[in-house]
Design a protein around this motif. Structure first.
Motif, PDB file in Angstrom:
ATOM      1  N   TYR A 187       0.763  -1.390  -0.372  1.00 57.99           N
ATOM      2  CA  TYR A 187      -0.117   0.004   0.017  1.00 57.99           C
ATOM      3  C   TYR A 187       0.851   1.076   0.020  1.00 57.99           C
ATOM      4  CZ  TYR A 187      -4.059  -3.229   1.313  1.00 57.99           C
ATOM      5  OH  TYR A 187      -5.507  -4.162   1.240  1.00 57.99           O
ATOM      6  N   GLU A 191      -2.009   5.316  -0.529  1.00 57.70           N
ATOM      7  CA  GLU A 191      -3.484   4.265  -0.313  1.00 57.70           C
ATOM      8  C   GLU A 191      -4.016   3.685   1.299  1.00 57.70           C
ATOM      9  OE1 GLU A 191      -3.107   1.894  -4.650  1.00 57.70           O
ATOM     10  OE2 GLU A 191      -1.013   1.355  -3.142  1.00 57.70           O
ATOM     11  N   LYS A 194      -7.204   2.915   1.643  1.00 62.76           N
ATOM     12  CA  LYS A 194      -7.454   1.792   1.461  1.00 62.76           C
ATOM     13  C   LYS A 194      -7.258   0.716   2.590  1.00 62.76           C
ATOM     14  CE  LYS A 194      -7.479  -1.021  -2.626  1.00 62.76           C
ATOM     15  NZ  LYS A 194      -7.336  -2.457  -2.312  1.00 62.76           N
ATOM     16  N   ASP A 198      -9.806  -1.672   3.846  1.00 62.14           N
ATOM     17  CA  ASP A 198      -9.803  -2.769   3.657  1.00 62.14           C
ATOM     18  C   ASP A 198      -9.878  -4.407   5.195  1.00 62.14           C
ATOM     19  OD1 ASP A 198      -9.276  -2.083   0.727  1.00 62.14           O
ATOM     20  OD2 ASP A 198      -7.188  -3.240   0.686  1.00 62.14           O
ATOM     21  N   SER A 231       2.442   0.188  -5.601  1.00 66.91           N
ATOM     22  CA  SER A 231       1.325  -0.502  -5.160  1.00 66.91           C
ATOM     23  C   SER A 231       1.353  -1.829  -5.421  1.00 66.91           C
ATOM     24  CB  SER A 231       0.366   0.325  -6.428  1.00 66.91           C
ATOM     25  OG  SER A 231      -0.870  -0.507  -5.562  1.00 66.91           O
ATOM     26  N   ASN A 284      -1.896  -5.690  -1.797  1.00 70.99           N
ATOM     27  CA  ASN A 284      -2.593  -5.201  -2.142  1.00 70.99           C
ATOM     28  C   ASN A 284      -2.277  -5.068  -3.484  1.00 70.99           C
ATOM     29  OD1 ASN A 284      -4.344  -2.510  -2.742  1.00 70.99           O
ATOM     30  ND2 ASN A 284      -2.345  -1.264  -2.767  1.00 70.99           N
ATOM     31  N   ASN A 285      -3.198  -6.698  -3.971  1.00 76.40           N
ATOM     32  CA  ASN A 285      -3.377  -6.877  -5.448  1.00 76.40           C
ATOM     33  C   ASN A 285      -4.861  -7.707  -5.059  1.00 76.40           C
ATOM     34  OD1 ASN A 285      -0.533  -7.155  -3.995  1.00 76.40           O
ATOM     35  ND2 ASN A 285       0.040  -7.749  -6.214  1.00 76.40           N
ATOM     36  N   GLU A 286      -4.996  -8.085  -6.768  1.00 76.35           N
ATOM     37  CA  GLU A 286      -6.338  -8.053  -6.908  1.00 76.35           C
ATOM     38  C   GLU A 286      -6.090  -9.340  -7.565  1.00 76.35           C
ATOM     39  OE1 GLU A 286      -9.395  -7.076 -10.765  1.00 76.35           O
ATOM     40  OE2 GLU A 286      -7.171  -7.174 -11.035  1.00 76.35           O
ATOM     41  N   SER A 303      -7.306  -7.393  -2.710  1.00 75.72           N
ATOM     42  CA  SER A 303      -8.088  -6.237  -3.561  1.00 75.72           C
ATOM     43  C   SER A 303      -9.012  -7.707  -4.504  1.00 75.72           C
ATOM     44  CB  SER A 303      -7.643  -5.629  -4.163  1.00 75.72           C
ATOM     45  OG  SER A 303      -7.147  -4.318  -3.857  1.00 75.72           O
ATOM     46  N   ASN A 304      -9.074  -8.737  -4.186  1.00 73.96           N
ATOM     47  CA  ASN A 304      -9.623  -9.991  -5.461  1.00 73.96           C
ATOM     48  C   ASN A 304     -11.235  -9.408  -5.473  1.00 73.96           C
ATOM     49  OD1 ASN A 304     -10.059 -12.686  -5.385  1.00 73.96           O
ATOM     50  ND2 ASN A 304      -9.119 -12.275  -6.741  1.00 73.96           N
ATOM     51  N   ASP A 305     -11.645 -10.381  -5.737  1.00 79.52           N
ATOM     52  CA  ASP A 305     -12.947 -10.676  -5.679  1.00 79.52           C
ATOM     53  C   ASP A 305     -13.458 -11.946  -4.696  1.00 79.52           C
ATOM     54  OD1 ASP A 305     -13.720  -8.597  -7.390  1.00 79.52           O
ATOM     55  OD2 ASP A 305     -14.414 -10.419  -9.637  1.00 79.52           O
ATOM     56  N   ALA A 307     -12.004 -12.377  -1.388  1.00 85.10           N
ATOM     57  CA  ALA A 307     -11.164 -11.483  -0.714  1.00 85.10           C
ATOM     58  C   ALA A 307     -11.488 -12.219   0.813  1.00 85.10           C
ATOM     59  CB  ALA A 307     -10.663 -10.449  -0.655  1.00 85.10           C
TER      60      ALA A 307
END
Length: 477
Positions: A187, A191, A194, A198, A231, A284-286, A303-305, A307
């Motif tokens: 981050y 961020e 964020k 999170d 990031s 902080n990853n998708e 940041s994954n769907d 999470a």
């Protein structure tokens, strides 16, 4: 509250936390940490003392439960009075080395890993000894070191905290609670807001899942992150390398979804500035990924769907030593020829059905092993796993992977829900990364698939650890 300035309202949780910690510090001993170097290969391992550190915060633990009676972990460490041999403190744990030595790489070379043993500072010299499970699953001493809390070489410099802890949930003095610390990695300064969002979002989800929901008041939750220049964290398989505070990264042991930090010193140097007994690192990853080591830490891609699932599933490993119950996804570990009874509470080799570890939950009419649509499930999984590999190989957008996971979840739910043994506790073959020879207690569980519910056996195992760290044992509640 309208007459109270917004800046003061924002500070209120921190002020309450400070008051709580100050009250706790008056009675609690200091926190001593023994950093260890653990090296070896598949055949042998060795320990060496790295350093002893006096951490800046008081011991957060429960003085009423100094001894661990849960029989969890590949290892256990004990703090012993060398004069009387009395055990003053003990905790079970597992290690990254313990996982690594089951990989193919460990058959070919030796490696070293950093580990830490934390305990309340004793009043006099003690012996710290590390125990390891043998072939019979019994603990035996493999290393020991004498520690004098007054020794001149103990590191106790009081450096300024690199960041300010955020009180996400403050339910009382640390000694009476489980202290969960959520760390952020990847981050940037812009961020950090964020990260806090999170941490709050994922903590809220954790406490919506049983048995954490029913025991939410037994937890304090803290959040802490040092801003990074870039990031996100490193993902070597895609040529992505980022300088992050905790050096967390994907592709551990060659598994693209396995996320850990191997930099224990960086982890402990940051974590010591907030009360902590358990740690989850948010990256902080998708990209889908996470990991968990019992008694060390867990990780999740914030940041994954998926999470929410990642946070809870990986925390199950770290918090309660829950084994993975799935077996169709590729892993780095190699299976042995033997089928010993696992020490993990939620899987079994079913060597003796009459002695099944969760027998109290099994109805007399439930057959052991317990039938389930295994062949149909495995047929679908072969096709699904091939699609998953193809998506990663083509480096497709993460949204396509999330859609694949959602389709797999719908299929599994439908397949299992129409089976007569759905919802029963029994012994369902397929667990512990093995299609045969190991069994799980229910058809579905958070440790098996991306469902939202822990099975009853996992819930019991989690409750045992909450009891160990927060207040009175369950038997006397």
């Amino acid at each position: 509250m309208d007459c109270v300035p917004s800046w003061l309202r924002a500070l209120a949780p921190l002020l309450l936390a400070a008051v709580s910690c100050a009250a706790n510090a008056a009675d609690a001993p200091a926190t001593l940490r023994v950093d260890v170097l653990h090296s070896g290969n598949a055949l042998a391992d060795f320990y060496a003392l790295d350093r002893v550190v006096l951490e800046p915060l008081p011991w957060p633990g429960n003085p009423a439960r100094p001894l661990d009676d849960t029989n969890r972990g590949l290892n256990r460490f004990e703090v012993v009075d060398p004069q009387t041999n009395k055990v003053l403190y003990s905790r079970g744990y597992s290690t990254i080395f313990g996982e690594w030595r089951t990989t193919e790489e460990a058959q070919k070379r030796s490696r070293g890993f950093q580990e830490s043993l934390r305990f309340p500072r004793p009043d006099k010299p003690v012996r710290v000894r590390v125990l390891q499970r043998d072939d019979r699953n019994e603990f035996s001493v493999v290393w020991s070191v004498d520690v004098d809390p007054a020794a001149l070489d103990i590191e106790q410099e009081k450096r300024p905290a690199p960041a300010t802890p955020i009180a996400i949930r403050n339910n009382g003095p640390s000694a009476d609670k489980v202290d969960l610390l959520i760390l952020g990695d990847g981050y940037t300064r812009e961020e950090i807001g964020k990260f806090e969002a999170d941490a709050r979002r994922l903590a809220d989800h954790l406490f919506s899942v049983s048995p954490f929901r029913e025991r939410a008041s037994d937890f304090n939750v803290w959040a802490l992150a040092v801003p990074t220049r870039e990031s996100g964290v490193s993902r070597p398989s895609t040529g992505t390398f980022h300088d992050s505070a905790l050096n967390t990264r994907y592709d551990i042991f060659g598994s693209e979804r396995y996320v850990l930090t191997l930099d224990n010193r960086a982890l402990r140097e940051l974590a010591q500035y907030a009360p902590n007994e358990f740690i989850e690192i948010l990256v902080n990853n998708e990209t889908y990924g996470g990991g968990g080591i019992f008694g060390q830490f867990s990780t999740a891609a914030a940041s994954n769907d998926w999470a929410n699932y990642l946070f809870v599933h990986e925390f199950g490993h770290h918090f309660a030593a829950l084994a993975d119950e799935y077996y169709t996804s590729p892993v780095a570990y190699t299976a042995g020829a033997e089928r010993p009874e696992p020490w993990e509470p939620n899987v079994t080799a079913l060597l003796d059905p009459a002695q099944l570890k969760w027998r109290r939950h099994v109805a007399p009419t439930t057959p052991l092993p317990t039938p389930w649509p295994k062949a149909e499930y495995e047929k679908y999984q072969r096709e699904y796993q091939a699609k998953r590999v193809a998506l990663r190989k083509a480096n497709r957008p993460e949204s396509e992977m999330s859609a694949l996971f959602a389709a797999e979840r719908r299929y599994t739910d439908q397949l299992f829900s129409r089976h007569p043994n759905h919802g029963l506790v029994g012994a369902f073959e397929g667990a512990n990364y093995q299609a045969s020879g190991y069994y799980r207690s229910e058809m579905q569980c958070t440790m098996f698939s991306r469902t939202e519910r822990f099975c009853q056996v996992c819930q019991d195992a989690i409750a045992d650890i909450i009891d160990l760290y927060a207040g009175t044992p369950a038997a006397t509640r």
